[in-house]
Write a protein that holds these residues in place. Sequence first.
Motif, PDB file in Angstrom:
ATOM      1  N   ASP A 170     -14.206 -17.812  -6.063  1.00  0.00           N
ATOM      2  CA  ASP A 170     -13.302 -16.708  -6.384  1.00  0.00           C
ATOM      3  C   ASP A 170     -12.703 -16.105  -5.118  1.00  0.00           C
ATOM      4  O   ASP A 170     -11.537 -15.690  -5.109  1.00  0.00           O
ATOM      5  CB  ASP A 170     -14.039 -15.619  -7.164  1.00  0.00           C
ATOM      6  CG  ASP A 170     -14.396 -16.057  -8.565  1.00  0.00           C
ATOM      7  OD1 ASP A 170     -13.493 -16.495  -9.298  1.00  0.00           O
ATOM      8  OD2 ASP A 170     -15.584 -15.969  -8.927  1.00  0.00           O
ATOM      9  N   PHE A 171     -13.495 -16.088  -4.065  1.00  0.00           N
ATOM     10  CA  PHE A 171     -13.016 -15.532  -2.800  1.00  0.00           C
ATOM     11  C   PHE A 171     -12.356 -16.596  -1.917  1.00  0.00           C
ATOM     12  O   PHE A 171     -11.207 -16.437  -1.500  1.00  0.00           O
ATOM     13  CB  PHE A 171     -14.178 -14.866  -2.052  1.00  0.00           C
ATOM     14  CG  PHE A 171     -14.739 -13.682  -2.768  1.00  0.00           C
ATOM     15  CD1 PHE A 171     -14.116 -12.443  -2.719  1.00  0.00           C
ATOM     16  CD2 PHE A 171     -15.891 -13.801  -3.528  1.00  0.00           C
ATOM     17  CE1 PHE A 171     -14.628 -11.346  -3.396  1.00  0.00           C
ATOM     18  CE2 PHE A 171     -16.418 -12.713  -4.212  1.00  0.00           C
ATOM     19  CZ  PHE A 171     -15.785 -11.483  -4.142  1.00  0.00           C
ATOM     20  N   LEU A 172     -13.067 -17.686  -1.647  1.00  0.00           N
ATOM     21  CA  LEU A 172     -12.593 -18.656  -0.658  1.00  0.00           C
ATOM     22  C   LEU A 172     -11.498 -19.576  -1.162  1.00  0.00           C
ATOM     23  O   LEU A 172     -10.687 -20.065  -0.362  1.00  0.00           O
ATOM     24  CB  LEU A 172     -13.774 -19.497  -0.155  1.00  0.00           C
ATOM     25  CG  LEU A 172     -14.885 -18.735   0.563  1.00  0.00           C
ATOM     26  CD1 LEU A 172     -15.919 -19.707   1.124  1.00  0.00           C
ATOM     27  CD2 LEU A 172     -14.324 -17.844   1.672  1.00  0.00           C
ATOM     28  N   GLU A 173     -11.469 -19.865  -2.466  1.00  0.00           N
ATOM     29  CA  GLU A 173     -10.451 -20.773  -2.994  1.00  0.00           C
ATOM     30  C   GLU A 173      -9.402 -20.053  -3.837  1.00  0.00           C
ATOM     31  O   GLU A 173      -8.511 -20.697  -4.390  1.00  0.00           O
ATOM     32  CB  GLU A 173     -11.128 -21.875  -3.833  1.00  0.00           C
ATOM     33  CG  GLU A 173     -12.197 -22.654  -3.094  1.00  0.00           C
ATOM     34  CD  GLU A 173     -11.692 -23.305  -1.816  1.00  0.00           C
ATOM     35  OE1 GLU A 173     -10.547 -23.806  -1.827  1.00  0.00           O
ATOM     36  OE2 GLU A 173     -12.424 -23.281  -0.807  1.00  0.00           O
ATOM     37  N   ASN A 174      -9.536 -18.752  -3.950  1.00  0.00           N
ATOM     38  CA  ASN A 174      -8.588 -17.997  -4.768  1.00  0.00           C
ATOM     39  C   ASN A 174      -8.073 -16.785  -3.999  1.00  0.00           C
ATOM     40  O   ASN A 174      -6.963 -16.805  -3.469  1.00  0.00           O
ATOM     41  CB  ASN A 174      -9.258 -17.583  -6.090  1.00  0.00           C
ATOM     42  CG  ASN A 174      -8.337 -16.838  -7.034  1.00  0.00           C
ATOM     43  OD1 ASN A 174      -7.184 -16.559  -6.731  1.00  0.00           O
ATOM     44  ND2 ASN A 174      -8.837 -16.499  -8.210  1.00  0.00           N
TER      45      ASN A 174
END
Length: 352
Positions: A170-174
């Motif tokens: 959710d954080f690193l790929e979005n």
Amino acid sequence: MEKMAFKSVYWFLLIHFLLQICRVHAKVPAIIVFGDSSVDAGNNNQISTVLKSDFPPYGRDFYGGQPTGRFSNGRIPPDFISEAFGIKPSIPAFLDPSYNIKDFATGVCFASAGTGYDNVTSDVLSVIPLWKELEYFKQYQQDLRTYLGDDEANEILGEALYLTSIGTNDFLENYYVFSERSSEYSIEEYQNFLVSIAENFITELYLLGARKISLGGLPPMGCLPLERTKHLLSGSDCIESYNDVARSFNNKLQELVGRFNEQLVGIQLVLSNPYYILSNIIQSPESFGFETAATACCGTGLFEMSYMCSKLNPFTCSDANRYVFWDAFHPSERTNAIVANHVFKTCLAQFL
């Protein structure tokens, strides 16, 4: 002779009765898994996505050297946790056609690499969203009741340990890659948004009969080799702003755990927080018998994962046990074992 025969029958019935008690009252008869690539046993093999790992050198240290779709050179944490509970040494993927409900009765994995709490996250790489994992679980419940009957199936579903590991994507790929969520939410608002989804997910699991639930926290995501590589020009070893977010999010999850344990009758919810044990390993790999945590085993160890981590890459190391990370995003089997053992002996110990 009649007396001896009577004694033999007596002891046979007593042993049979005791075995039945042990079976019925087993603390954890099954492990049921939800989440992302940290716990995906191979569900992505069966869907149309570029995020796969069902090819060498993935799985080269797994049983038979088989690439199962696990994002590791070998086993992943749920496998070790299942073995620690005395159930079985690996958890099969629900979509794997080589397994059936007999195999799934003692453990099943619904996780999908690349997914997140946020549906937008699962859309990035066309993987299984969390709500769909829950739909698969409902299908599994029906299959289990058909296979075992309502009473035994409900016993297993009520006593099983439910493991979740999700949120990093959710954080690193979005959030940090695309503008949709970052323009809509501040980082704290986005954390709260994800926590609200986690709250709804746990509530639905509870309503479906789950009582023993482990909610997985975030790792020190700023220290993954891929993130270090992306920020090489900053001269930073780990991206501490990312690690701050991970710790903050884990604190919010811990607050959620406390609220649920107070409000929901019979629930036993714990936070399985891998942050600090992984941070210790990464900051001092030699203390745990590793050589390095800055680069991964596969390829150059800086950015490779999935198809970039293939048998055609000439740089892959010969011994993954020397590396904290297998590819640029995922721990090696040995690291998974250490983390799983730590979690098992700490937050999961109450389920023994």
